[in-house]
Enzyme design. Structure first.
Site, mmCIF file in Angstrom:
data_model
loop_
_atom_site.group_PDB
_atom_site.id
_atom_site.type_symbol
_atom_site.label_atom_id
_atom_site.label_comp_id
_atom_site.label_asym_id
_atom_site.label_seq_id
_atom_site.Cartn_x
_atom_site.Cartn_y
_atom_site.Cartn_z
ATOM 1 N N ARG A 1 12.983 4.918 12.611
ATOM 2 C CA ARG A 1 11.724 5.676 12.582
ATOM 3 C C ARG A 1 10.877 5.367 13.828
ATOM 4 O O ARG A 1 11.404 4.903 14.828
ATOM 5 C CB ARG A 1 10.992 5.368 11.267
ATOM 6 C CG ARG A 1 11.820 5.771 10.029
ATOM 7 C CD ARG A 1 11.102 5.478 8.737
ATOM 8 N NE ARG A 1 9.878 6.269 8.620
ATOM 9 C CZ ARG A 1 8.957 6.065 7.676
ATOM 10 N NH1 ARG A 1 9.124 5.121 6.778
ATOM 11 N NH2 ARG A 1 7.874 6.822 7.650
ATOM 12 N N GLU B 1 12.432 -9.463 2.278
ATOM 13 C CA GLU B 1 11.710 -8.268 2.750
ATOM 14 C C GLU B 1 12.564 -7.033 2.484
ATOM 15 O O GLU B 1 13.746 -7.011 2.860
ATOM 16 C CB GLU B 1 11.457 -8.411 4.251
ATOM 17 C CG GLU B 1 10.856 -7.160 4.893
ATOM 18 C CD GLU B 1 10.698 -7.304 6.409
ATOM 19 O OE1 GLU B 1 10.904 -8.416 6.956
ATOM 20 O OE2 GLU B 1 10.369 -6.284 7.044
ATOM 21 N N ARG C 1 5.184 10.715 -2.799
ATOM 22 C CA ARG C 1 4.845 10.465 -1.406
ATOM 23 C C ARG C 1 6.021 10.825 -0.494
ATOM 24 O O ARG C 1 7.105 10.243 -0.623
ATOM 25 C CB ARG C 1 4.522 8.974 -1.252
ATOM 26 C CG ARG C 1 4.305 8.530 0.167
ATOM 27 C CD ARG C 1 4.333 7.011 0.267
ATOM 28 N NE ARG C 1 4.033 6.610 1.625
ATOM 29 C CZ ARG C 1 4.227 5.402 2.117
ATOM 30 N NH1 ARG C 1 4.709 4.448 1.343
ATOM 31 N NH2 ARG C 1 3.946 5.137 3.365
ATOM 32 N N ALA D 1 3.053 -0.697 5.045
ATOM 33 C CA ALA D 1 2.588 -0.739 6.434
ATOM 34 C C ALA D 1 2.067 -2.120 6.838
ATOM 35 O O ALA D 1 2.023 -2.441 8.038
ATOM 36 C CB ALA D 1 1.505 0.317 6.650
ATOM 37 N N TYR E 1 11.018 9.008 1.245
ATOM 38 C CA TYR E 1 11.048 7.984 0.189
ATOM 39 C C TYR E 1 11.733 8.442 -1.100
ATOM 40 O O TYR E 1 11.850 7.656 -2.046
ATOM 41 C CB TYR E 1 9.615 7.503 -0.103
ATOM 42 C CG TYR E 1 8.960 6.890 1.120
ATOM 43 C CD1 TYR E 1 9.412 5.680 1.635
ATOM 44 C CD2 TYR E 1 7.914 7.537 1.786
ATOM 45 C CE1 TYR E 1 8.841 5.124 2.773
ATOM 46 C CE2 TYR E 1 7.327 6.987 2.916
ATOM 47 C CZ TYR E 1 7.792 5.781 3.407
ATOM 48 O OH TYR E 1 7.234 5.230 4.527
ATOM 49 N N ASN F 1 8.098 -5.456 -0.674
ATOM 50 C CA ASN F 1 7.946 -4.326 0.237
ATOM 51 C C ASN F 1 6.462 -4.276 0.583
ATOM 52 O O ASN F 1 5.640 -3.803 -0.210
ATOM 53 C CB ASN F 1 8.390 -3.016 -0.416
ATOM 54 C CG ASN F 1 8.356 -1.856 0.568
ATOM 55 O OD1 ASN F 1 7.758 -1.965 1.646
ATOM 56 N ND2 ASN F 1 8.971 -0.744 0.215
ATOM 57 N N PRO G 1 0.794 -1.230 0.000
ATOM 58 C CA PRO G 1 0.000 0.000 0.000
ATOM 59 C C PRO G 1 0.825 1.278 0.000
ATOM 60 O O PRO G 1 1.868 1.365 0.653
ATOM 61 C CB PRO G 1 -0.823 -0.106 1.284
ATOM 62 C CG PRO G 1 -0.144 -1.125 2.120
ATOM 63 C CD PRO G 1 0.519 -2.075 1.165
ATOM 64 N N ASN G 2 0.328 2.237 -0.759
ATOM 65 C CA ASN G 2 0.877 3.601 -0.877
ATOM 66 C C ASN G 2 2.178 3.681 -1.674
ATOM 67 O O ASN G 2 2.664 4.775 -1.947
ATOM 68 C CB ASN G 2 1.079 4.235 0.519
ATOM 69 C CG ASN G 2 -0.220 4.279 1.293
ATOM 70 O OD1 ASN G 2 -1.209 4.824 0.804
ATOM 71 N ND2 ASN G 2 -0.255 3.680 2.471
ATOM 72 N N HIS H 1 12.706 -2.564 2.496
ATOM 73 C CA HIS H 1 12.131 -1.258 2.834
ATOM 74 C C HIS H 1 13.022 -0.175 2.271
ATOM 75 O O HIS H 1 14.260 -0.293 2.310
ATOM 76 C CB HIS H 1 12.003 -1.088 4.349
ATOM 77 C CG HIS H 1 11.125 -2.129 4.950
ATOM 78 N ND1 HIS H 1 9.756 -2.082 4.830
ATOM 79 C CD2 HIS H 1 11.425 -3.261 5.626
ATOM 80 C CE1 HIS H 1 9.246 -3.155 5.423
ATOM 81 N NE2 HIS H 1 10.234 -3.889 5.913
#
Ligand code: DQA
Length: 140
Positions: free
Chosen positions: A106, A97, A17, A76, A22, A73, A9-10, A99
């Site tokens: 964060r 995985e 964004r 969330a 990012y 990725n 998502p996103n 990111h």
């Protein structure tokens, strides 16, 4: 050699964004650079904002040896989705995985990944190069 990159998502908004986190580059430019660098690797791409669609794509790519591996990725959903973790555990194809941001630098809520224990490895914090590093990990 075929590989699949899945974005959650996103991540369709990359380039627009929160560029401070990012970056300004789009996923399309990342994919073009990757395909140019590794012409022998067939890089497929799938993005969805829906948990169920991501799970179905994992199932479809997860058996039969069509893909050398999957670079995921989960956005969330990384921090919330036991269902995606179960899907990764269920399939045979290895999943890396990734990111873009260093999630450990964060907010605390991003420090916990439900999918890390069932992934082959984790790459975080290298911007869009995280995807390339994921592909390279699967090539080895
Ligand atoms: C992300 C980090 C997640 O915490 C966040 O929800 C994202 C993107 C990353 O690539 O840095 O959507 O997975």
């Amino acid at each position: 050699m075929k590989m699949l990159i899945i974005n959650g998502p996103n991540l369709n908004l990359l380039g627009r964004r929160e560029p401070g986190i990012y970056g300004n580059n789009t996923m399309e430019s990342c994919l073009s650079a990757l395909r140019e660098r590794y012409p022998d690797v067939e890089v497929e791409y799938f993005q969805s904002n829906s948990e169920g669609d991501i799970i179905t794509r994992l199932h479809d790519a997860g058996f039969g040896g069509e893909y050398r591996g999957i670079v995921l990725n989960a956005g969330a959903y990384t921090h919330t989705s036991l269902a995606i973790a179960d899907a990764i555990a269920a399939i045979e194809t290895p999943v890396i995985e990734v990111h873009i941001s260093n999630v450990h630098a964060r907010e605390a809520v991003r420090h916990k990944s439900l999918i890390s224990p069932v992934c082959r490895g984790v790459i975080a914090g290298f911007g869009l190069a995280s995807y390339r590093l994921g592909v390279e990990a699967l090539m080895d």
